[in-house]
Design an enzyme around this catalytic site. Structure first.
Site, short mmCIF file in Angstrom:
data_model
loop_
_atom_site.label_atom_id
_atom_site.label_comp_id
_atom_site.label_asym_id
_atom_site.label_seq_id
_atom_site.Cartn_x
_atom_site.Cartn_y
_atom_site.Cartn_z
N GLU A 1 -27.29 -10.98 30.76
CA GLU A 1 -27.86 -11.89 30.91
C GLU A 1 -27.97 -13.02 31.90
OE1 GLU A 1 -30.19 -16.03 29.13
OE2 GLU A 1 -29.00 -14.43 27.83
N LYS B 1 -34.65 -14.84 20.23
CA LYS B 1 -33.75 -15.68 20.13
C LYS B 1 -33.48 -17.00 19.52
CE LYS B 1 -30.84 -18.19 24.05
NZ LYS B 1 -31.54 -18.36 25.47
N THR C 1 -33.70 -18.15 30.60
CA THR C 1 -33.66 -19.07 31.04
C THR C 1 -35.07 -18.64 31.58
OG1 THR C 1 -31.80 -19.99 31.76
CG2 THR C 1 -33.09 -21.20 31.82
N ARG D 1 -31.14 -20.60 36.63
CA ARG D 1 -30.53 -21.51 37.11
C ARG D 1 -30.53 -21.95 38.12
NH1 ARG D 1 -27.00 -22.37 31.44
NH2 ARG D 1 -28.03 -21.41 29.62
#
Length: 250
Positions: A53, A141, A81, A57
């Site tokens: 993953e 998640k 994210t 960011r």
């Protein structure tokens, strides 16, 4: 029912695995320099962690995802994210194979599903879990895992909601990961301890590979302990790479 499965190369015409079953640990990676993406991914894959993953960011994240997808065939690279439809578009354009969000809204969930990619929307409360169940989602998640109640909270959720599986992320490391992996409603855990900042700064890919190998072995250690204690078996997953197919959140 929406589908987020990924077909296994060993069973090209039938069997499939979920994002949660690719490995016991999903590395959560922050890439500041896209040039580091390929050697980093190769080290993780060599250590037995094919799913990666890359969080959105940093400005380098889309190029990192694109580079890994092009140069590391054993990797299943996704975008983390993911906060809105615009992030979904960026991830799809970069070639992400799955999507992970720290939370969800109807708009974000709709965008992730429309992408055709497997996705893990984030939850931290029972109400959020039930709301996703109403929308046909069963894999999520759990974030921030430790702050939101940790293994005790997930164990409590299993009684009324045994059909849901989670990837807990947030505050998880090698010391407490086995506690999570021993839970029947945990498919894998997410973490960054196999990609420490000092190793990335030094480009010490050998260290990353060693830490990844230790992380990949956590499932076997948990299974062995459970067997010796005559406990119910925990779900097992594949530690080998797969080729994703189309699918949406399930």
């Amino acid at each position: 029912m929406a589908d987020s499965s990924l077909p296994s190369p060993a069973q090209p015409s039938g069997g499939a695995v979920s994002v949660l079953d690719l490995a016991p640990v999903l590395p959560v990676v922050v890439v500041d320099d896209a040039d580091d993406a390929v050697p980093l991914a190769r080290a993780l894959v060599a250590g037995g962690l094919p799913a990666i993953e890359v969080t959105l960011r940093t400005a380098a994240a889309p190029e990192a995802i694109r580079a890994i997808g092009a140069a590391v065939p054993g990797a299943v690279v996704g975008a983390g994210t993911v906060l809105g439809p615009e992030h979904v578009d960026v991830a799809v354009d970069a070639g992400a194979r799955f999507l992970v969000s720290p939370g969800w809204t109807d708009g974000l969930l709709s965008a992730m599903r429309a992408s055709g990619l497997p996705c893990l929307p984030g939850v931290s409360t029972a109400s959020e879990v039930v709301a996703l169940l109403e929308r046909g989602v069963r894999e999520m998640k759990f974030f921030p895992a430790q702050a939101a109640g940790g293994t005790a909270y997930l164990r409590s959720l299993y009684g009324p909601l045994p059909q849901v599986r989670f990837c807990p992320t947030g505050g998880i490391g090698p010391a407490n990961a086995p506690e999570y992996l021993a839970l029947p409603n945990v498919g894998c855990v997410g973490g960054s301890w196999m990609v420490p900042g000092d190793a990335l700064a030094a480009r010490d890919w050998g260290r990353v590979e060693r830490l990844a190998r230790e992380a990949a072995a956590l499932r076997n250690a948990v299974t062995a302990t459970a067997t010796s204690n005559a406990a119910p078996a925990v779900p097992t997953g594949s530690a080998s790479g797969v080729t994703p197919s189309s699918g949406t959140c399930r």
